[in-house]
Each structure stands twice: as structure tokens, then as C-alpha cells.
Design an enzyme around this catalytic site. Structure first.
Site, short mmCIF file in Angstrom:
data_model
loop_
_atom_site.label_atom_id
_atom_site.label_comp_id
_atom_site.label_asym_id
_atom_site.label_seq_id
_atom_site.Cartn_x
_atom_site.Cartn_y
_atom_site.Cartn_z
N GLY A 195 0.81 -1.35 -0.19
CA GLY A 195 0.03 0.07 -0.04
C GLY A 195 0.77 1.22 0.17
O GLY A 195 0.62 2.09 0.89
N GLY A 219 -0.70 4.68 0.27
CA GLY A 219 -1.47 5.43 1.54
C GLY A 219 -0.49 6.29 2.53
O GLY A 219 0.36 6.35 2.46
N ALA A 233 -1.32 -1.93 4.02
CA ALA A 233 -2.42 -1.68 3.17
C ALA A 233 -3.54 -2.31 3.93
O ALA A 233 -3.24 -3.67 4.33
CB ALA A 233 -2.26 -2.19 1.72
N TYR A 252 -15.51 -1.60 10.20
CA TYR A 252 -14.18 -1.24 10.30
C TYR A 252 -13.57 -1.95 11.50
O TYR A 252 -12.53 -2.78 11.24
CB TYR A 252 -14.03 0.08 10.05
CG TYR A 252 -12.41 0.39 10.39
CD1 TYR A 252 -11.41 0.16 9.31
CD2 TYR A 252 -11.94 0.79 11.63
CE1 TYR A 252 -10.23 0.42 9.28
CE2 TYR A 252 -10.49 1.16 11.80
CZ TYR A 252 -9.61 0.95 10.52
OH TYR A 252 -8.24 1.26 10.82
N LYS A 311 -10.90 -5.14 11.24
CA LYS A 311 -9.52 -5.11 12.08
C LYS A 311 -9.30 -5.97 12.92
O LYS A 311 -8.28 -6.66 12.83
CB LYS A 311 -9.15 -3.50 12.28
CG LYS A 311 -9.31 -2.51 11.75
CD LYS A 311 -8.20 -2.56 10.12
CE LYS A 311 -6.65 -2.46 10.48
NZ LYS A 311 -5.94 -2.43 9.47
N SER A 371 -8.89 9.97 9.94
CA SER A 371 -8.95 10.80 11.04
C SER A 371 -8.66 12.19 10.57
O SER A 371 -9.14 13.40 11.06
CB SER A 371 -7.89 10.54 11.97
OG SER A 371 -8.02 8.92 12.25
N VAL A 408 -6.04 11.19 25.87
CA VAL A 408 -7.00 11.01 24.52
C VAL A 408 -7.71 12.50 24.45
O VAL A 408 -7.60 13.38 25.33
CB VAL A 408 -8.24 10.12 25.22
CG1 VAL A 408 -7.63 8.86 24.92
CG2 VAL A 408 -8.86 10.47 26.29
#
Length: 322
Positions: free
Chosen positions: A14, A17, A89, A161, A165, A205, A258
Site C-alpha cells: 500500500g 497510503g 495496506a 471497520y 481490523k 482521521s 485522549v
């Protein structure tokens, strides 16, 4: 350093990316010979131009292979002669697909395709890019600090998603246990990836930052997330690739603390007021919604030193508004 690394070839999947291009850049800067896969060789010049814009004058040690995660073709060519593979990727959609399998199957089967080809070619170690999605989406977050010991349960997790993952990473570890042979696997689990945008392909993001700056985000989403700079994500891949103690481990890649979208909006207004003119008025998030996570393992074992979340956010903003 370069004399040691020049004879070591690394495959980065990838190459167009957001993370892939930074991995290629840092590998070339450290003197490695690099191969990268692209779904179409039509994008080869795009990668070359991005690397040149980042200051790479010599690209003699870079080559391209056309390969798609959804097909077996050319993966044996891609891994041939490689000591290491960075499998970066993976599909990451802007929106939720109607059928979760549209994401799950290519993510899982693509990872297994790369691992199998790498094992057959005698690759020493594969570093797989997973996600915090595979760590933090099944446990009650109250008073819990997420670490690499945590796993998302794909049976109860919501979102294609997140499931993709998690299932892909679980399948990779299962493959290594049953069929991996002498090959080693290390997994990187990044949080939301920010940092300077190089080309058209940036992270989802960074897309949040873009939407925020353009005033499209009108309400504060009810969650917080970790932040990490794309340059630090590439760096942790390279550290994990060669560190003796990284084999068989997963590493949570996050800066400290965070943030919420509200926090990011307020920070941009303070630090980059000219860029913040279109940011909507948002409500702060309830403090009870804040989660916690730890990057202690990556710092302790790999010596990884990530930039602050503030630096990563500003790097995204500055690269988007130029």
C-alpha cells in the site's frame, strides 16, 4: 548504518497510503532497499513525486509491484528477496458499507495472502498494521486503561471497520500459530492517525480535521480517541521490524492522553485562529466519556518516542491550510 541496511530489502504494502508513504520515506532515509505494492502501476509516479517533495533525491533503491489484496497475483513477486514485510495496506472507508463483509473479507484474506507469500519466500518478520479498533471496543471503559492485552470481541463490536481490523488481526495470529513456521509477526495498533498530509490519500482521521475546519461538524461526537502522528506510526513500524524483543508482540501506538472533537476544535481556535474561522460552536463532552490508554509498552521495549497529540494535530492543520 546504510551499508548494513542496503542489502536488506523491505516490502511495504500500500505505497500510496498515508502510513505507507511515510514508511517508504523513512526506510529509504535509513538506507534500505524498498519494494512497494500499488493496486495500479499508474500510481507509481504519484509515489515518486511525493517522496521527492519530501526531500528524497535518489530513488534507485525503490521498486514497484502491482498487486491487489483481493487477488493472489504477483504477491510472490512482491515478497521475493525481502527480509522484512510491512503490511500496511488495508481498506478504511469514509462511510459504513451496507455489508460488513465488504470490509472484513478483504482485510482478513489480504493479511493471510501476504503472510502466506512472506512465509513461502523466507521472510524473517512481518509487521502488520492493525488498529486500536482491535483493542478497545468491547470492554466497559470506566476506570479501565486500555493496553495491548485488551481485545475487541468481534461478535459484539459494532461497525464494519472495527470488526474487520479485529478479525484480520486474529486471523493473522492464528495463521502464525498454525502455519507461520520460523517467520515472526509483530503487530502495530495505532489510534487516530494525524500529522502532515503529503498526497491525496490521507487518513480518515485527518478527514475529521478537514471537516472540522470547513464547519461540517456541528455536534461533538460522544466519544474520545487517542492521537498519533503518522511519522511516529512509520517510526514504530521500523523499530518493530528489527527489534529482537518485538517478535510475537503487539504495540499500541498512541501519544499520551485522549481527546474529543470539542478539545481539538478549542485547541485549533487557540493555536491557529486564522484556520479556525469556520469551525462550528461545539458543546464539551461529559468528562465521564473520556477513556484511557497506555503507550508504556512501546516506549519501554522499542524505545519509541512519539510526538505530542498537540504537535500531531497542528501538523495536520498546517498541511491542510497551506
Amino acid at each position: 548504518m546504510e551499508s548494513l541496511t542496503k542489502n536488506q530489502t523491505v516490502l511495504v504494502t500500500g505505497g500510496t497510503g498515508f502510513v505507507g508513504i511515510y514508511c517508504i520515506l523513512q526506510l529509504l532515509q535509513q538506507g534500505y532497499t524498498v519494494k512497494t505494492t500499488v493496486r495500479s502501476l499508474n500510481r507509481k509516479q504519484e509515489v515518486i513525486s511525493l517522496l521527492q517533495s519530501a526531500g528524497m533525491t535518489s530513488l534507485e533503491q525503490l521498486s514497484f509491484v502491482e498487486a491487489d489484496l483481493g487477488a493472489d497475483d504477483h504477491w510472490n513477486d512482491a515478497v521475493e528477496g525481502c527480509m522484512y514485510v510491512l503490511h500496511v495496506a488495508s481498506p478504511f472507508p469514509a462511510g459504513e458499507p451496507e455489508d460488513a463483509d465488504e470490509l472484513i473479507i478483504p482485510a482478513r484474506d489480504g493479511a493471510l495472502r501476504v503472510l502466506k507469500a512472506a512465509r513461502n519466500a523466507g521472510v524473517k518478520r512481518v509487521v502488520l498494521t492493525s488498529s486500536f479498533a482491535a483493542i478497545g471496543y468491547s470492554k466497559d471503559t470506566k476506570d479501565h486503561v486500555f493496553t495491548e492485552l485488551d481485545w475487541t470481541d468481534p461478535e459484539i463490536a459494532s461497525g464494519a471497520y472495527i470488526k474487520s481490523k479485529t478479525i484480520a488481526e486474529m486471523a493473522a495470529w492464528d495463521y502464525m500459530k498454525n502455519e507461520g513456521g520460523d517467520m515472526e509477526l509483530t503487530v502495530i495498533n495505532p489510534v487516530a492517525i494525524f500529522g502532515p498530509v503529503m498526497g491525496q490519500d490521507h487518513s480518515t482521521s485527518v478527514g475529521f480535521i478537514k471537516s472540522l475546519l470547513e464547519g461540517h461538524i456541528k455536534q461533538t461526537p460522544g466519544f474520545t480517541f487517542g492521537v498519533v502522528d503518522v511519522r511516529d506510526v512509520a517510526a514504530i513500524h521500523l523499530l518493530a521490524m528489527t527489534h529482537p524483543e518485538a517478535a510475537g508482540e503487539r504495540f499500541l501506538a498512541t501519544a499520551s492522553d485522549v481527546v474529543s472533537i470539542y478539545d481539538i476544535a478549542q485547541f485549533i481556535k487557540k493555536e491557529r485562529p486564522a484556520a479556525a474561522l469556520n469551525i462550528a460552536e461545539l458543546e464539551p463532552l461529559d468528562p465521564s466519556a473520556y477513556t484511557a490508554m497506555s503507550n508504556e509498552k512501546a516506549k519501554r521495549i522499542l524505545g519509541w518516542k512519539p510526538r505530542s497529540k498537540e504537535a500531531a494535530i497542528l501538523a495536520s492543520v498546517d498541511s491542510l491550510v497551506i
